[in-house]
Design a protein around this motif. Structure first.
Motif, PDB file in Angstrom:
ATOM      1  N   ALA A 189       0.833  -1.213   0.000  1.00 33.33           N
ATOM      2  CA  ALA A 189       0.000   0.000   0.000  1.00 33.33           C
ATOM      3  C   ALA A 189       0.864   1.259   0.000  1.00 33.33           C
ATOM      4  N   LEU A 190       1.948   1.252   0.785  1.00 33.44           N
ATOM      5  CA  LEU A 190       2.850   2.411   0.792  1.00 33.44           C
ATOM      6  C   LEU A 190       3.472   2.631  -0.581  1.00 33.44           C
ATOM      7  N   GLY A 191       3.827   1.548  -1.261  1.00 36.74           N
ATOM      8  CA  GLY A 191       4.406   1.653  -2.602  1.00 36.74           C
ATOM      9  C   GLY A 191       3.405   2.193  -3.608  1.00 36.74           C
ATOM     10  N   ILE A 192       2.173   1.717  -3.510  1.00 33.31           N
ATOM     11  CA  ILE A 192       1.134   2.212  -4.413  1.00 33.31           C
ATOM     12  C   ILE A 192       0.871   3.695  -4.137  1.00 33.31           C
ATOM     13  N   LYS A 193       0.844   4.065  -2.861  1.00 36.42           N
ATOM     14  CA  LYS A 193       0.639   5.477  -2.501  1.00 36.42           C
ATOM     15  C   LYS A 193       1.783   6.339  -3.043  1.00 36.42           C
ATOM     16  N   ALA A 194       3.025   5.878  -2.885  1.00 36.12           N
ATOM     17  CA  ALA A 194       4.180   6.633  -3.385  1.00 36.12           C
ATOM     18  C   ALA A 194       4.146   6.738  -4.905  1.00 36.12           C
ATOM     19  N   ALA A 195       3.731   5.665  -5.578  1.00 44.14           N
ATOM     20  CA  ALA A 195       3.627   5.706  -7.040  1.00 44.14           C
ATOM     21  C   ALA A 195       2.543   6.692  -7.463  1.00 44.14           C
ATOM     22  N   ILE A 240      10.663   7.171  -8.800  1.00 44.22           N
ATOM     23  CA  ILE A 240      10.130   5.968  -9.449  1.00 44.22           C
ATOM     24  C   ILE A 240      10.655   4.711  -8.748  1.00 44.22           C
ATOM     25  N   LEU A 241      11.899   4.756  -8.313  1.00 43.47           N
ATOM     26  CA  LEU A 241      12.509   3.586  -7.680  1.00 43.47           C
ATOM     27  C   LEU A 241      11.862   3.244  -6.342  1.00 43.47           C
ATOM     28  N   LEU A 242      11.563   4.246  -5.507  1.00 44.98           N
ATOM     29  CA  LEU A 242      10.990   3.974  -4.190  1.00 44.98           C
ATOM     30  C   LEU A 242       9.687   3.185  -4.278  1.00 44.98           C
ATOM     31  N   PRO A 243       8.708   3.614  -5.065  1.00 43.90           N
ATOM     32  CA  PRO A 243       7.474   2.813  -5.142  1.00 43.90           C
ATOM     33  C   PRO A 243       7.718   1.394  -5.645  1.00 43.90           C
ATOM     34  N   LEU A 244       8.609   1.241  -6.618  1.00 42.76           N
ATOM     35  CA  LEU A 244       8.890  -0.097  -7.142  1.00 42.76           C
ATOM     36  C   LEU A 244       9.458  -1.009  -6.061  1.00 42.76           C
ATOM     37  N   VAL A 245      10.370  -0.489  -5.268  1.00 42.10           N
ATOM     38  CA  VAL A 245      10.979  -1.294  -4.198  1.00 42.10           C
ATOM     39  C   VAL A 245       9.930  -1.661  -3.151  1.00 42.10           C
ATOM     40  N   LEU A 246       9.115  -0.695  -2.726  1.00 45.44           N
ATOM     41  CA  LEU A 246       8.090  -0.981  -1.718  1.00 45.44           C
ATOM     42  C   LEU A 246       7.075  -2.006  -2.224  1.00 45.44           C
ATOM     43  N   ILE A 247       6.650  -1.860  -3.452  1.00 42.93           N
ATOM     44  CA  ILE A 247       5.691  -2.815  -4.031  1.00 42.93           C
ATOM     45  C   ILE A 247       6.317  -4.208  -4.114  1.00 42.93           C
ATOM     46  N   ALA A 248       7.573  -4.286  -4.525  1.00 42.99           N
ATOM     47  CA  ALA A 248       8.259  -5.577  -4.620  1.00 42.99           C
ATOM     48  C   ALA A 248       8.375  -6.243  -3.247  1.00 42.99           C
ATOM     49  N   ILE A 249       8.714  -5.469  -2.216  1.00 48.14           N
ATOM     50  CA  ILE A 249       8.829  -6.033  -0.865  1.00 48.14           C
ATOM     51  C   ILE A 249       7.465  -6.543  -0.398  1.00 48.14           C
TER      52      ILE A 249
END
Length: 159
Positions: free
Chosen positions: A39-45, A137-146
């Motif tokens: 959810a944090l990754g989606i929010k950041a994206a 762009i990298l931060l949301p991708l990393v959070l979503i992957a985790i």
């Protein structure tokens, strides 16, 4: 660096306490903690997409001469660490006490590495420009992957 360590130690303390609290959850619920970093990754994206569409300037104003105090750095580190806590809690909850200790030690060692690498990058204009351009762009991708990794490895939703 002192401020980074103070702030990060506070982040780890909150994450460890929350992870121990998560041990009261049934084992089958633990993998669903992966929904938090997802959810944090989606929010950041979403925020990065909105900022891009609005043409928002992401550059920050120059720091005051002399720089912030260690307590100011610690406060900012902790305040910006909500996403870290959201990621660490499910990871720590699934890792057990031994895994938590290893993670914490590695993270604390890497804070120093991060500070030195950050200093190096900040003094290299080409690298700093690239990170400023693509970091959001990298931060949301990393959070979503985790988040997905925690969900899949834990067997959530029958994955």
């Amino acid at each position: 660096m002192l401020g980074q360590y103070l702030g990060f130690a506070a982040i780890l303390a909150v994450a460890v306490a929350a992870a121990f609290g998560a041990t009261f959850l049934p084992g089958s619920a633990i993998p669903y903690l992966g929904l938090l970093p997802l959810a944090l990754g989606i929010k950041a994206a979403w925020q990065a997409w909105k900022d891009h569409r609005s043409g928002k300037d992401e550059e920050q104003a120059q720091a005051e001469e002399g720089g912030p105090s260690p307590l100011e750095v610690a406060a900012v580190t902790f305040a910006n660490g909500g996403d870290n806590i959201g990621v660490y809690v499910p990871v720590f909850a699934t890792a057990g006490v031994g895994g938590m200790i290893v993670y914490a030690v590695v993270f604390l060692v890497l804070v120093a590495v991060w500070c030195f690498v950050g200093r190096y990058f900040a003094t290299r204009p080409v690298i700093a420009e690239a990170l400023a351009r693509w970091g959001h762009i990298l931060l949301p991708l990393v959070l979503i992957a985790i988040g997905l990794l925690i969900l899949v490895e834990g067997g959530a939703f029958g994955l």
